[in-house]
Design an enzyme around this catalytic site. Structure first.
Site, PDB file in Angstrom:
ATOM      1  N   CYS A   1       0.849  -1.195   0.000  1.00  0.00           N
ATOM      2  CA  CYS A   1       0.000   0.000   0.000  1.00  0.00           C
ATOM      3  C   CYS A   1       0.882   1.242   0.000  1.00  0.00           C
ATOM      4  CB  CYS A   1      -0.888  -0.003   1.249  1.00  0.00           C
ATOM      5  SG  CYS A   1      -1.980   1.412   1.378  1.00  0.00           S
TER       6      CYS A   1
ATOM      7  N   GLU B   1       2.342  -4.939  -5.460  1.00  0.00           N
ATOM      8  CA  GLU B   1       1.294  -5.942  -5.278  1.00  0.00           C
ATOM      9  C   GLU B   1       0.180  -5.751  -6.296  1.00  0.00           C
ATOM     10  OE1 GLU B   1      -1.950  -6.916  -1.820  1.00  0.00           O
ATOM     11  OE2 GLU B   1       0.147  -6.740  -1.210  1.00  0.00           O
TER      12      GLU B   1
END
Length: 444
Positions: free
Chosen positions: A310, A344
């Site tokens: 994130c 990711e």
């Protein structure tokens, strides 16, 4: 932590639905408080006009024109409603509306007097109502924002996405106070139930504990002895500092960080397994302490070679290139680990463009120096960028061809310069000599 930590958009241009290329750092959304776009001229779609008489209170789903902070009227959809006082008239409601031209971050509660009841329209067929994407904007309605953090939720099926949108449709915290800034929030965040009646929360900028009242924060600050994030300072260059926080060792801090981050990240699911993650907190430092400006998180162990989960830059610190700095920093950690890395997945469209900009700048700088005489494997070893990301980046720039069973890099200097100019400048440079860090190892 899973889908809490999906990479977000940070920098580069995107393509509108019409296919028009946008400039770097330009987004299709508006940040709260910025100058307003041109006034809307009407509503589109399969709607029929309805008379306002007998329509109050307005039903959820109603389309109507609403006066925004620019004093002009814009089309909105009523998302929710609530009675101001029990037992009053039907017009004594306020309405939570979504401005259909804009990103969800501008959703807000409005009073009845802000609505033009003569413009009420009702959908003929709810099945064909448009999705709330905030992408129907002209070039005049776009604003350059260096690091706007918005993402999709591609891993959810349609039913799960509808459930998520229903659960998070109304922003629960309107503003927060963090250090010397009061910040308008953008999205719903699942704070504990006891904070449901709080439109404003007060955060300690060092330990990230949050409170309902200013007096509570003031009492807390007299006792809190932290002047920087918990964890180890692994980088200091000038006024910039980076701290590594272990989610297992500093669980409360990590969870509070997730609550805070969700206020500015759309379509993310909050989990509590922060033990599995390391958090890298970027700070601006002065004589009062180290003040968080943004962060990225990273799995301690990733079988997929993810080096960033994130990423967020807080609104007061955007347009300074900090998102680019965080991406670059994540790759410097990968180099120290001796591994290749990749963000990711799934990546949102804007997230992909953010990374594509970074990959373009790094790879093309090397290609210029080597005049193209270098392999993809060598590029990957030098940059810690995964070979697949290198290949797709060069293919998107039409700099690679497949000849006689192998990929050949085309490195015309003028073409490289043109692509580099289009990619724009990076953020603050990571001074690798100032990075004091050893890769994470599970302690027995």
């Amino acid at each position: 932590m899973g889908s809490l930590d999906t990479p977000t958009s940070v920098e580069n241009g995107a393509t509108t639905h019409s296919g028009a290329k946008r400039d770097e750092d330009e987004t299709l959304t508006l940040a709260a408080g910025e100058a307003a776009p041109p006034a809307a001229v009407g509503l589109e779609g399969p709607f029929r006009k309805r008379n306002a008489s007998g329509m109050l209170p307005l039903e959820v789903g109603t389309r109507v024109m609403c006066r925004w902070r620019d004093s002009k009227y814009h089309p909105v959809k009523v998302i929710e409603r609530r009675k101001l006082l029990p037992g009053e008239d039907d017009d004594d409601y306020e309405y939570y509306v979504h401005y259909t031209e804009f990103n969800r971050r501008l959703d807000e509660w409005v009073k009845l007097e802000q609505l033009d009841l003569d413009s009420i329209e009702t959908a003929v067929d709810e099945k064909v109502e448009d999705k709330v994407t905030g992408l129907k904007m002209t070039r005049h309605q776009k604003r350059k924002i260096d690091e706007t953090h918005v993402e999709g939720h591609e891993e959810l099926d349609a039913a799960s996405l509808r459930e998520h949108e229903e659960f998070t449709k109304v922003k629960n915290i309107a503003t927060i106070e963090l250090g010397r800034y009061e910040i308008e929030t953008w999205y719903f965040s699942p704070f504990p139930p006891e904070y449901n009646d709080s439109s404003k929360l007060y955060f300690c900028e060092f330990c990230l504990n949050f409170m309902k009242r200013k007096e509570q924060l003031q009492r807390h600050m007299r006792k809190c002895d932290l002047k920087h994030p918990p964890g180890d300072e692994i980088y200091r260059s000038g006024t910039l500092s980076m701290f590594e926080v272990d989610g297992k060792k500093n669980k409360v801090y990590a969870q509070n960080l997730c609550y805070l981050a969700k206020l500015f990240l759309d379509h993310k699911t909050l989990y509590y397994d922060v033990d599995l993650f390391l958090f890298y907190i970027l700070c601006e430092c002065d004589d009062r302490g180290c003040h968080m400006v943004g962060y990225f998180s990273k799995e301690k162990h990733s079988e997929e070679s993810y080096n960033l989960a994130c990423i967020l830059t807080l609104p007061p610190y955007q347009r300074k290139g900090y998102g680019k700095f965080l991406i670059a920093f994540s790759y410097e950690l990968s180099k120290k680990e001796g591994k290749v890395g990749t963000p990711e997945r799934p990546l949102s469209d804007l997230g992909l463009l953010s990374y594509r900009g970074y990959w373009t700048r790094v790879l093309l700088d090397i290609l210029k120096k080597h005049k193209g005489n270098i392999s993809i494997k060598e590029l990957s070893d030098m940059t810690a960028i995964k070979a697949e990301d290198i290949l797709t980046t060069l293919q998107s720039l039409e700099l690679i061809q497949y000849r006689k069973g192998q990929h050949v890099i085309c490195a015309d200097p003028k073409v490289l310069d043109r692509h580099l100019k289009a990619a724009g400048r990076g953020g603050p440079e990571v001074d690798v000599g100032k990075l004091i860090w050893t890769p994470y190892k599970e302690q027995g």
